[in-house]
Design a protein around this motif. Structure first.
Motif, PDB file in Angstrom:
ATOM      1  N   LYS A   1       1.294 -22.611  -3.535  1.00 49.95           N
ATOM      2  CA  LYS A   1       1.266 -21.836  -4.775  1.00 49.95           C
ATOM      3  C   LYS A   1       0.299 -22.490  -5.752  1.00 49.95           C
ATOM      4  CE  LYS A   1       4.527 -18.679  -4.127  1.00 49.95           C
ATOM      5  NZ  LYS A   1       4.287 -17.220  -4.298  1.00 49.95           N
ATOM      6  N   THR A   2      -0.037 -21.753  -6.806  1.00 43.73           N
ATOM      7  CA  THR A   2      -0.869 -22.320  -7.866  1.00 43.73           C
ATOM      8  C   THR A   2      -0.024 -22.547  -9.110  1.00 43.73           C
ATOM      9  OG1 THR A   2      -1.563 -20.113  -8.536  1.00 43.73           O
ATOM     10  CG2 THR A   2      -2.987 -21.291  -7.004  1.00 43.73           C
ATOM     11  N   ARG A   3      -0.526 -23.408  -9.977  1.00 41.31           N
ATOM     12  CA  ARG A   3       0.188 -23.724 -11.213  1.00 41.31           C
ATOM     13  C   ARG A   3       0.527 -22.469 -11.994  1.00 41.31           C
ATOM     14  NH1 ARG A   3      -3.507 -27.840 -14.330  1.00 41.31           N
ATOM     15  NH2 ARG A   3      -5.065 -26.505 -13.351  1.00 41.31           N
ATOM     16  N   GLY A   4       1.732 -22.427 -12.547  1.00 43.81           N
ATOM     17  CA  GLY A   4       2.158 -21.302 -13.360  1.00 43.81           C
ATOM     18  C   GLY A   4       2.873 -20.209 -12.589  1.00 43.81           C
ATOM     19  N   GLN A   5       2.708 -20.217 -11.264  1.00 45.16           N
ATOM     20  CA  GLN A   5       3.372 -19.190 -10.463  1.00 45.16           C
ATOM     21  C   GLN A   5       4.863 -19.489 -10.321  1.00 45.16           C
ATOM     22  OE1 GLN A   5       0.915 -19.033  -6.794  1.00 45.16           O
ATOM     23  NE2 GLN A   5       0.431 -16.924  -7.415  1.00 45.16           N
ATOM     24  N   GLN A   6       5.561 -18.536  -9.716  1.00 50.24           N
ATOM     25  CA  GLN A   6       6.984 -18.663  -9.454  1.00 50.24           C
ATOM     26  C   GLN A   6       7.199 -18.662  -7.937  1.00 50.24           C
ATOM     27  OE1 GLN A   6       8.880 -15.785  -8.234  1.00 50.24           O
ATOM     28  NE2 GLN A   6      10.851 -16.819  -8.231  1.00 50.24           N
ATOM     29  N   VAL A   7       8.256 -19.352  -7.496  1.00 51.68           N
ATOM     30  CA  VAL A   7       8.516 -19.432  -6.063  1.00 51.68           C
ATOM     31  C   VAL A   7      10.013 -19.283  -5.801  1.00 51.68           C
ATOM     32  CG1 VAL A   7       8.802 -21.958  -5.999  1.00 51.68           C
ATOM     33  CG2 VAL A   7       8.006 -20.744  -3.969  1.00 51.68           C
ATOM     34  N   THR A   8      10.343 -18.689  -4.643  1.00 50.28           N
ATOM     35  CA  THR A   8      11.742 -18.559  -4.209  1.00 50.28           C
ATOM     36  C   THR A   8      11.879 -19.127  -2.810  1.00 50.28           C
ATOM     37  OG1 THR A   8      12.132 -16.574  -5.549  1.00 50.28           O
ATOM     38  CG2 THR A   8      13.623 -16.977  -3.699  1.00 50.28           C
ATOM     39  N   LEU A   9      12.799 -20.067  -2.655  1.00 45.44           N
ATOM     40  CA  LEU A   9      13.091 -20.677  -1.367  1.00 45.44           C
ATOM     41  C   LEU A   9      14.484 -20.235  -0.932  1.00 45.44           C
ATOM     42  CD1 LEU A   9      11.888 -24.326  -2.157  1.00 45.44           C
ATOM     43  CD2 LEU A   9      10.535 -22.330  -1.512  1.00 45.44           C
TER      44      LEU A   9
ATOM     45  N   GLU B   1      28.799 -19.843  -7.794  1.00 43.92           N
ATOM     46  CA  GLU B   1      28.561 -20.418  -9.118  1.00 43.92           C
ATOM     47  C   GLU B   1      27.902 -21.792  -8.985  1.00 43.92           C
ATOM     48  OE1 GLU B   1      32.363 -18.522 -11.574  1.00 43.92           O
ATOM     49  OE2 GLU B   1      32.052 -20.688 -11.445  1.00 43.92           O
ATOM     50  N   GLU B   2      27.081 -22.136  -9.969  1.00 44.57           N
ATOM     51  CA  GLU B   2      26.509 -23.479 -10.025  1.00 44.57           C
ATOM     52  C   GLU B   2      27.615 -24.430 -10.476  1.00 44.57           C
ATOM     53  OE1 GLU B   2      22.538 -24.195 -11.930  1.00 44.57           O
ATOM     54  OE2 GLU B   2      23.661 -25.705 -13.075  1.00 44.57           O
ATOM     55  N   ARG B   3      27.927 -25.414  -9.630  1.00 43.98           N
ATOM     56  CA  ARG B   3      29.044 -26.311  -9.922  1.00 43.98           C
ATOM     57  C   ARG B   3      28.595 -27.656 -10.475  1.00 43.98           C
ATOM     58  NH1 ARG B   3      34.246 -24.402  -8.846  1.00 43.98           N
ATOM     59  NH2 ARG B   3      33.976 -22.238  -8.143  1.00 43.98           N
ATOM     60  N   GLN B   4      27.451 -28.134 -10.046  1.00 44.55           N
ATOM     61  CA  GLN B   4      26.916 -29.411 -10.511  1.00 44.55           C
ATOM     62  C   GLN B   4      25.414 -29.271 -10.637  1.00 44.55           C
ATOM     63  OE1 GLN B   4      28.567 -32.223  -7.401  1.00 44.55           O
ATOM     64  NE2 GLN B   4      28.728 -33.524  -9.196  1.00 44.55           N
ATOM     65  N   ARG B   5      24.836 -30.037 -11.561  1.00 46.86           N
ATOM     66  CA  ARG B   5      23.398 -29.989 -11.751  1.00 46.86           C
ATOM     67  C   ARG B   5      22.860 -31.389 -11.971  1.00 46.86           C
ATOM     68  NH1 ARG B   5      20.041 -25.651 -12.990  1.00 46.86           N
ATOM     69  NH2 ARG B   5      17.982 -26.274 -13.692  1.00 46.86           N
ATOM     70  N   GLY B   6      21.715 -31.685 -11.389  1.00 43.72           N
ATOM     71  CA  GLY B   6      21.047 -32.957 -11.612  1.00 43.72           C
ATOM     72  C   GLY B   6      20.091 -32.852 -12.796  1.00 43.72           C
ATOM     73  N   ASN B   7      19.234 -33.853 -12.953  1.00 40.81           N
ATOM     74  CA  ASN B   7      18.321 -33.900 -14.104  1.00 40.81           C
ATOM     75  C   ASN B   7      17.053 -33.096 -13.850  1.00 40.81           C
ATOM     76  OD1 ASN B   7      20.058 -35.590 -15.569  1.00 40.81           O
ATOM     77  ND2 ASN B   7      19.257 -37.398 -14.507  1.00 40.81           N
ATOM     78  N   PHE B   8      17.187 -31.825 -13.747  1.00 40.45           N
ATOM     79  CA  PHE B   8      16.056 -30.926 -13.544  1.00 40.45           C
ATOM     80  C   PHE B   8      16.037 -29.882 -14.658  1.00 40.45           C
ATOM     81  CE2 PHE B   8      13.975 -31.810  -9.504  1.00 40.45           C
ATOM     82  CZ  PHE B   8      14.823 -32.775  -8.988  1.00 40.45           C
ATOM     83  N   PRO B   9      14.822 -29.478 -15.077  1.00 44.26           N
ATOM     84  CA  PRO B   9      14.718 -28.519 -16.191  1.00 44.26           C
ATOM     85  C   PRO B   9      15.201 -27.131 -15.785  1.00 44.26           C
ATOM     86  CG  PRO B   9      12.563 -28.946 -15.226  1.00 44.26           C
ATOM     87  CD  PRO B   9      13.498 -29.925 -14.591  1.00 44.26           C
ATOM     88  N   ASP B  10      15.329 -26.283 -16.803  1.00 40.84           N
ATOM     89  CA  ASP B  10      15.827 -24.927 -16.577  1.00 40.84           C
ATOM     90  C   ASP B  10      14.863 -24.071 -15.751  1.00 40.84           C
ATOM     91  OD1 ASP B  10      17.360 -24.644 -19.877  1.00 40.84           O
ATOM     92  OD2 ASP B  10      18.005 -25.599 -18.005  1.00 40.84           O
ATOM     93  N   ARG B  11      13.650 -24.570 -15.539  1.00 38.93           N
ATOM     94  CA  ARG B  11      12.712 -23.836 -14.670  1.00 38.93           C
ATOM     95  C   ARG B  11      13.264 -23.724 -13.245  1.00 38.93           C
ATOM     96  NH1 ARG B  11       8.468 -25.966 -13.075  1.00 38.93           N
ATOM     97  NH2 ARG B  11       8.871 -28.175 -13.505  1.00 38.93           N
TER      98      ARG B  11
END
Lengths: 115, 112
Positions: free
Chosen positions: A13-21, A53-63
Protein backbone atom coordinates in the motif's frame (compact mmCIF):
# COMPACT_ATOMS: atom_id res chain seq x y z
CA UNK A 1 -8.51 -29.46 11.02
CA UNK A 2 -7.54 -26.06 9.63
CA UNK A 3 -5.43 -23.88 11.84
CA UNK A 4 -5.55 -20.09 11.93
CA UNK A 5 -5.80 -18.70 8.40
CA UNK A 6 -4.97 -15.15 7.37
CA UNK A 7 -5.44 -13.28 4.13
CA UNK A 8 -3.88 -11.85 2.15
CA UNK A 9 -0.35 -13.16 2.73
CA UNK A 10 1.30 -10.06 1.28
CA UNK A 11 0.05 -6.54 0.66
CA UNK A 12 1.62 -3.37 -0.71
CA UNK A 13 0.00 0.00 0.00
CA UNK A 14 0.99 3.65 -0.19
CA UNK A 15 0.99 6.20 2.60
CA UNK A 16 -2.44 7.52 3.50
CA UNK A 17 -4.32 4.52 2.17
CA UNK A 18 -6.50 2.18 4.21
CA UNK A 19 -6.07 -1.58 4.54
CA UNK A 20 -8.18 -4.52 5.78
CA UNK A 21 -6.64 -7.79 6.93
CA UNK A 22 -8.67 -10.92 7.59
CA UNK A 23 -8.39 -13.85 9.99
CA UNK A 24 -10.28 -17.10 10.50
CA UNK A 25 -9.61 -18.73 13.87
CA UNK A 26 -8.82 -22.36 14.48
CA UNK A 27 -11.87 -24.59 14.62
CA UNK A 28 -13.43 -24.47 18.09
CA UNK A 29 -11.86 -21.14 19.03
CA UNK A 30 -13.92 -18.04 19.74
CA UNK A 31 -11.29 -15.42 20.63
CA UNK A 32 -9.06 -13.55 18.21
CA UNK A 33 -6.05 -11.37 19.03
CA UNK A 34 -4.00 -9.28 16.65
CA UNK A 35 -0.27 -8.58 16.92
CA UNK A 36 2.13 -6.40 14.95
CA UNK A 37 5.68 -7.66 14.41
CA UNK A 38 8.26 -5.26 13.02
CA UNK A 39 11.35 -6.70 11.36
CA UNK A 40 13.74 -8.13 13.95
CA UNK A 41 11.34 -7.51 16.84
CA UNK A 42 8.92 -9.57 18.87
CA UNK A 43 5.17 -9.33 18.26
CA UNK A 44 3.31 -6.44 19.93
CA UNK A 45 -0.29 -6.78 21.08
CA UNK A 46 -2.80 -4.63 19.19
CA UNK A 47 -6.17 -5.82 20.52
CA UNK A 48 -8.34 -8.82 21.31
CA UNK A 49 -11.91 -9.63 20.24
CA UNK A 50 -14.33 -11.88 22.05
CA UNK A 51 -18.10 -12.13 21.62
CA UNK A 52 -17.86 -9.55 18.81
CA UNK A 53 -16.45 -6.90 21.16
CA UNK A 54 -12.99 -5.43 21.66
CA UNK A 55 -11.97 -6.72 25.09
CA UNK A 56 -8.37 -5.52 25.45
CA UNK A 57 -6.25 -3.01 23.60
CA UNK A 58 -2.51 -2.38 23.45
CA UNK A 59 -0.73 0.94 22.85
CA UNK A 60 -1.89 1.52 19.30
CA UNK A 61 -3.64 4.62 17.93
CA UNK A 62 -7.27 4.75 16.89
CA UNK A 63 -6.18 4.33 13.27
CA UNK A 64 -6.12 0.64 14.15
CA UNK A 65 -9.60 -0.81 14.47
CA UNK A 66 -11.15 -4.21 14.23
CA UNK A 67 -14.24 -6.28 14.03
CA UNK A 68 -15.33 -9.79 14.93
CA UNK A 69 -18.14 -11.54 13.11
CA UNK A 70 -20.70 -14.04 14.46
CA UNK A 71 -18.64 -16.92 12.98
CA UNK A 72 -15.67 -15.70 15.13
CA UNK A 73 -13.63 -14.53 12.14
CA UNK A 74 -12.06 -11.11 12.46
CA UNK A 75 -10.80 -8.13 10.50
CA UNK A 76 -8.07 -5.63 11.29
CA UNK A 77 -8.42 -2.21 9.67
CA UNK A 78 -5.67 0.38 9.51
CA UNK A 79 -6.48 3.89 8.27
CA UNK A 80 -4.15 6.65 7.06
CA UNK A 81 -1.22 4.28 6.64
CA UNK A 82 2.24 5.44 7.68
CA UNK A 83 5.60 4.07 6.60
CA UNK A 84 6.03 2.79 10.16
CA UNK A 85 3.00 0.54 9.77
CA UNK A 86 5.07 -1.78 7.57
CA UNK A 87 5.22 -5.05 9.49
CA UNK A 88 4.03 -8.63 9.74
CA UNK A 89 0.51 -8.67 11.18
CA UNK A 90 -0.27 -11.81 13.11
CA UNK A 91 -3.63 -13.17 14.13
CA UNK A 92 -3.84 -15.53 17.11
CA UNK A 93 -6.86 -17.54 18.19
CA UNK A 94 -7.85 -19.18 21.46
CA UNK A 95 -10.91 -20.18 23.43
CA UNK A 96 -12.74 -18.37 26.18
CA UNK A 97 -11.09 -14.97 26.70
CA UNK A 98 -10.78 -14.08 30.34
CA UNK A 99 -11.75 -17.47 31.69
CA UNK A 100 -8.20 -18.53 32.34
CA UNK A 101 -5.09 -19.49 30.51
CA UNK A 102 -5.50 -20.65 26.95
CA UNK A 103 -2.65 -21.33 24.57
CA UNK A 104 -2.56 -18.99 21.57
CA UNK A 105 -2.34 -20.43 18.07
CA UNK A 106 -0.88 -18.06 15.50
CA UNK A 107 -1.49 -17.76 11.78
CA UNK A 108 1.32 -17.23 9.29
CA UNK A 109 0.60 -13.53 9.12
CA UNK A 110 0.06 -10.81 6.54
CA UNK A 111 3.20 -8.96 5.44
CA UNK A 112 2.20 -5.32 4.90
CA UNK A 113 4.54 -2.97 3.08
CA UNK A 114 3.73 0.75 3.03
CA UNK A 115 5.54 2.77 0.35
CA UNK B 1 4.63 -2.30 32.80
CA UNK B 2 5.57 -5.88 32.02
CA UNK B 3 8.87 -6.33 30.17
CA UNK B 4 10.78 -9.19 28.57
CA UNK B 5 14.44 -9.11 27.50
CA UNK B 6 16.06 -11.96 25.62
CA UNK B 7 19.75 -12.66 25.19
CA UNK B 8 21.74 -13.12 23.12
CA UNK B 9 20.08 -11.46 20.12
CA UNK B 10 21.75 -13.98 17.81
CA UNK B 11 23.59 -17.23 18.42
CA UNK B 12 25.48 -19.38 15.97
CA UNK B 13 26.36 -22.96 16.97
CA UNK B 14 27.85 -26.02 15.34
CA UNK B 15 25.64 -29.09 15.06
CA UNK B 16 25.80 -30.97 18.36
CA UNK B 17 27.05 -27.95 20.35
CA UNK B 18 24.68 -27.45 23.31
CA UNK B 19 23.81 -23.99 24.66
CA UNK B 20 21.16 -21.94 26.46
CA UNK B 21 19.00 -18.96 25.60
CA UNK B 22 18.02 -16.48 28.31
CA UNK B 23 14.74 -14.67 28.94
CA UNK B 24 14.64 -12.08 31.74
CA UNK B 25 11.27 -10.71 32.71
CA UNK B 26 9.49 -8.30 35.01
CA UNK B 27 5.78 -8.77 35.53
CA UNK B 28 3.32 -7.60 38.14
CA UNK B 29 1.95 -11.08 38.60
CA UNK B 30 2.92 -14.01 36.41
CA UNK B 31 0.10 -16.05 34.93
CA UNK B 32 2.43 -17.88 32.56
CA UNK B 33 5.72 -17.70 30.63
CA UNK B 34 5.69 -18.95 27.06
CA UNK B 35 8.31 -20.07 24.57
CA UNK B 36 7.55 -19.97 20.85
CA UNK B 37 9.60 -20.89 17.81
CA UNK B 38 9.29 -18.75 14.67
CA UNK B 39 10.59 -19.67 11.23
CA UNK B 40 11.16 -16.94 8.62
CA UNK B 41 7.89 -15.66 7.13
CA UNK B 42 5.80 -17.78 9.49
CA UNK B 43 3.82 -17.20 12.65
CA UNK B 44 5.11 -18.27 16.07
CA UNK B 45 4.72 -21.95 16.91
CA UNK B 46 3.99 -22.84 20.53
CA UNK B 47 6.67 -24.78 22.41
CA UNK B 48 6.15 -24.53 26.19
CA UNK B 49 4.25 -22.83 28.99
CA UNK B 50 5.74 -22.50 32.47
CA UNK B 51 3.63 -21.33 35.39
CA UNK B 52 5.76 -21.24 38.52
CA UNK B 53 9.39 -21.01 39.61
CA UNK B 54 11.15 -24.36 39.58
CA UNK B 55 9.02 -25.77 36.80
CA UNK B 56 10.74 -27.52 33.87
CA UNK B 57 9.40 -28.86 30.56
CA UNK B 58 11.09 -30.85 27.81
CA UNK B 59 10.42 -31.54 24.16
CA UNK B 60 12.94 -33.45 22.07
CA UNK B 61 16.22 -31.47 22.26
CA UNK B 62 14.65 -28.52 24.10
CA UNK B 63 14.23 -27.97 27.82
CA UNK B 64 12.70 -24.87 29.39
CA UNK B 65 13.21 -23.82 33.00
CA UNK B 66 11.79 -20.98 35.10
CA UNK B 67 12.93 -18.91 38.06
CA UNK B 68 11.27 -15.86 39.60
CA UNK B 69 13.18 -13.50 37.31
CA UNK B 70 14.21 -15.46 34.24
CA UNK B 71 13.69 -18.48 32.05
CA UNK B 72 16.19 -20.54 30.11
CA UNK B 73 15.71 -22.55 26.96
CA UNK B 74 18.39 -25.23 26.88
CA UNK B 75 19.20 -26.81 23.54
CA UNK B 76 21.01 -30.14 23.70
CA UNK B 77 22.93 -31.49 20.70
CA UNK B 78 21.10 -29.22 18.24
CA UNK B 79 20.53 -30.05 14.59
CA UNK B 80 20.33 -27.66 11.61
CA UNK B 81 16.53 -27.94 11.65
CA UNK B 82 16.54 -26.28 15.07
CA UNK B 83 17.58 -23.05 13.37
CA UNK B 84 14.86 -20.46 14.00
CA UNK B 85 14.03 -17.42 16.10
CA UNK B 86 12.98 -18.33 19.62
CA UNK B 87 10.53 -15.97 21.31
CA UNK B 88 9.78 -15.67 25.00
CA UNK B 89 6.56 -14.05 26.24
CA UNK B 90 4.85 -13.42 29.57
CA UNK B 91 1.21 -13.22 30.46
CA UNK B 92 0.51 -11.06 33.49
CA UNK B 93 -2.42 -11.44 35.82
CA UNK B 94 -3.25 -7.74 35.87
CA UNK B 95 -3.11 -7.30 32.11
CA UNK B 96 -5.75 -9.87 31.57
CA UNK B 97 -6.08 -13.40 30.48
CA UNK B 98 -4.59 -13.50 27.05
CA UNK B 99 -2.38 -10.53 26.24
CA UNK B 100 1.20 -11.68 25.72
CA UNK B 101 4.23 -9.40 26.10
CA UNK B 102 7.05 -10.70 23.90
CA UNK B 103 10.79 -10.26 23.97
CA UNK B 104 12.67 -9.39 20.79
CA UNK B 105 13.71 -12.99 20.23
CA UNK B 106 16.97 -14.91 19.85
CA UNK B 107 17.93 -15.82 16.30
CA UNK B 108 19.54 -19.27 16.46
CA UNK B 109 21.61 -20.71 13.61
CA UNK B 110 22.90 -24.30 13.71
CA UNK B 111 25.66 -25.01 11.19
CA UNK B 112 26.08 -28.61 9.93
Amino acid sequence: DAGVTQSPTHLIKTRGQQVTLRCSPKSGHDTVSWYQQALGQGPQFIFQYYEEEERQRGNFPDRFSGHQFPNYSSELNVNALLLGDSALYLCASSFGAGTGYEKLFFGSGTQLSVL
Amino acid sequence: EDQVTQSPEALRLQEGESSSLNCSYTVSGLRGLFWYRQDPGKGPEFLFTLYSAGEEKEKERLKATLTKKESFLHITAPKPEDSATYLCAVQGIIQGAQKLVFGQGTRLTINP
